[in-house]
Design an enzyme around this catalytic site. Structure first.
Site, short mmCIF file in Angstrom:
data_model
loop_
_atom_site.label_atom_id
_atom_site.label_comp_id
_atom_site.label_asym_id
_atom_site.label_seq_id
_atom_site.Cartn_x
_atom_site.Cartn_y
_atom_site.Cartn_z
N ASP A 224 0.37 -1.42 -0.25
CA ASP A 224 0.23 -0.19 0.21
C ASP A 224 1.26 0.92 -0.21
OD1 ASP A 224 -2.01 1.53 0.51
OD2 ASP A 224 -2.76 1.44 2.59
N HIS A 225 0.39 2.75 -0.67
CA HIS A 225 0.90 3.52 -0.66
C HIS A 225 2.97 3.55 -0.99
CE1 HIS A 225 -1.88 6.25 -0.39
NE2 HIS A 225 -2.29 5.56 0.59
N HIS B 285 -7.12 9.68 4.80
CA HIS B 285 -7.25 8.60 5.14
C HIS B 285 -7.27 9.18 7.17
CE1 HIS B 285 -4.88 7.83 1.61
NE2 HIS B 285 -4.79 6.57 2.01
N HIS C 257 -9.72 5.25 -1.48
CA HIS C 257 -9.10 4.51 -0.10
C HIS C 257 -9.98 5.65 0.66
CE1 HIS C 257 -4.28 3.38 -1.38
NE2 HIS C 257 -5.18 3.80 -2.71
N SER D 183 -11.55 4.22 3.47
CA SER D 183 -12.85 4.03 3.05
C SER D 183 -13.84 3.47 4.55
CB SER D 183 -12.95 2.91 2.76
OG SER D 183 -12.90 3.19 1.47
N SER D 184 -13.00 3.48 6.37
CA SER D 184 -13.21 3.28 6.99
C SER D 184 -14.69 4.12 7.44
CB SER D 184 -12.13 3.85 8.33
OG SER D 184 -11.21 2.24 8.09
P1 13P Z 1 -8.78 4.66 6.33
O1 13P Z 1 -7.62 5.49 7.35
O2 13P Z 1 -9.76 5.29 6.30
O3 13P Z 1 -8.65 2.95 7.12
O4 13P Z 1 -7.95 4.16 4.53
C1 13P Z 1 -6.94 2.96 3.93
C2 13P Z 1 -6.52 3.33 3.15
O5 13P Z 1 -6.55 4.08 2.10
C3 13P Z 1 -4.82 2.63 2.92
O6 13P Z 1 -4.19 2.61 2.12
#
Ligand code: 13P
Length: 321
Positions: free
Chosen positions: A83-84, A186, A220, A222-223
């Site tokens: 990720d990233h 995020h 991204h 999406s929490s």
């Molecule tokens: P959250 O911070 O909303 O959980 O998203 C995580 C994310 O997009 C990691 O790339």
């Protein structure tokens, strides 16, 4: 089977009209929670991690252990995703370590604060796709800038993605998946009120999807930031500010508009932290990490399994058998 590419996971998701959760993990206990949730719900899954963001002493140690753990779940189709990825070298390192998918986050310049130009983003992303293609690995790029911070450090200003640029970016880089900035951010602080169309630009998803039909879109940040988990954390010493995330209904809707990969870290971190904090608070004499980490693992597995049902990936593992 176990390891599959992101392209394979998201092509199948497109055929089936569902989304696949990409769950951030920062240690092996969480890897187990995600894999158990996938097994429990018969889901394909994306397990993702960020360079330098694990509880372990080195990326290499953690990444090796992740692969060994995934191999113990041969019935679960798993994408092991970086990720990233902040640089070409980090993406190469992950590919060489056996990741089946990497994200190159070329939206920021090397200082990870200033925005990169479109040309700079294309250049670094195309270098990564060339290396990845030679190794049978998928690539996710990023267009626009997602707000907040993925590693607790820099706070980025949101720059929405542009459909014309998306088409040009995909043509110039050949990415399999594209993270599109649609107003999410995020972290544990996202929106100061329940989000509506003015902060969450769901219309952009359909506009971009129409321009890049062979590339899978990624949401991204999406929490949902569940209020009940925040209350438990704060009742046991936490100080999380009130904040709203992306409602479950919007995540489910996004998969109908063209989002295939749904990134989520904070929700499962909150579930883990809430379980650990309440256990330690209620049982002041126990200091054995096995006991509180187990509570965290079980709570995280439960939350991730719930999300898998919402995203529609539950019951879809057989597409990869
Ligand atoms: P959250 O911070 O909303 O959980 O998203 C995580 C994310 O997009 C990691 O790339």
């Amino acid at each position: 089977m176990a390891l599959i590419t992101l392209r394979a996971a998201l092509d199948a998701a497109k055929d089936g009209g569902y989304g696949v959760g990409a769950f951030n993990v920062t240690d092996l206990v969480q890897v187990e929670a995600v894999l158990e949730a996938a097994r429990e719900t018969d889901s394909p899954v994306i397990v993702q991690t960020i360079v330098g963001a694990s509880a372990h002493g080195s990326d290499e140690l953690f990444w090796d252990a992740m692969r060994t753990t995934i191999a113990r779940y041969p019935d679960v189709p798993v994408v092991l995703h970086l990720d990233h990825g902040p640089s070409y070298d980090d993406c190469v390192r992950a590919i060489d370590a056996g990741f089946t998918s990497v994200m190159i986050d070329g939206s920021l310049a090397e200082d990870r604060v200033t925005h990169a130009t479109f040309a700079e983003n294309v250049a670094v992303t195309a270098r990564v796709t060339a290396y990845a293609a030679a190794h049978g690995v998928s690539v996710e790029g990023e267009l626009g800038t997602i707000g907040g911070s993925e590693d607790g450090g820099v706070h980025k200003e949101i720059v929405l993605a542009d459909p014309d640029e998306a088409a040009q970016f995909v043509e110039s880089t050949g990415v399999d998946a594209l993270a599109v900035a649609i107003g999410t951010s995020h972290g544990a602080y996202k929106f100061s009120s329940p989000p509506d169309g003015t902060v969450l630009h769901m219309d952009l998803i359909s506009a971009i999807a129409a321009r890049v039909p062979d590339t899978h879109l990624v949401m991204h940040g999406s929490s949902s930031l569940p209020a009940d988990l925040r209350e438990v954390i704060n009742a046991h010493g936490g100080t999380l500010p009130e904040s709203w995330g992306v409602p479950e209904s919007e995540k489910a809707r996004s998969t109908k508009l063209g989002v295939r990969k749904i990134n989520q870290g904070m929700d499962s971190h909150m579930a883990f932290a809430a379980a650990v904090r309440s256990y330690l608070d209620e049982d002041g004499i126990n200091v054995d990490p096995a006991l509180y980490e187990r509570r965290g693992r079980v709570a995280m597995q439960q939350l991730v399994a719930e999300r898998m049902r919402v995203f529609g990936q539950a019951g879809q593992a057989s597409r990869h058998r």
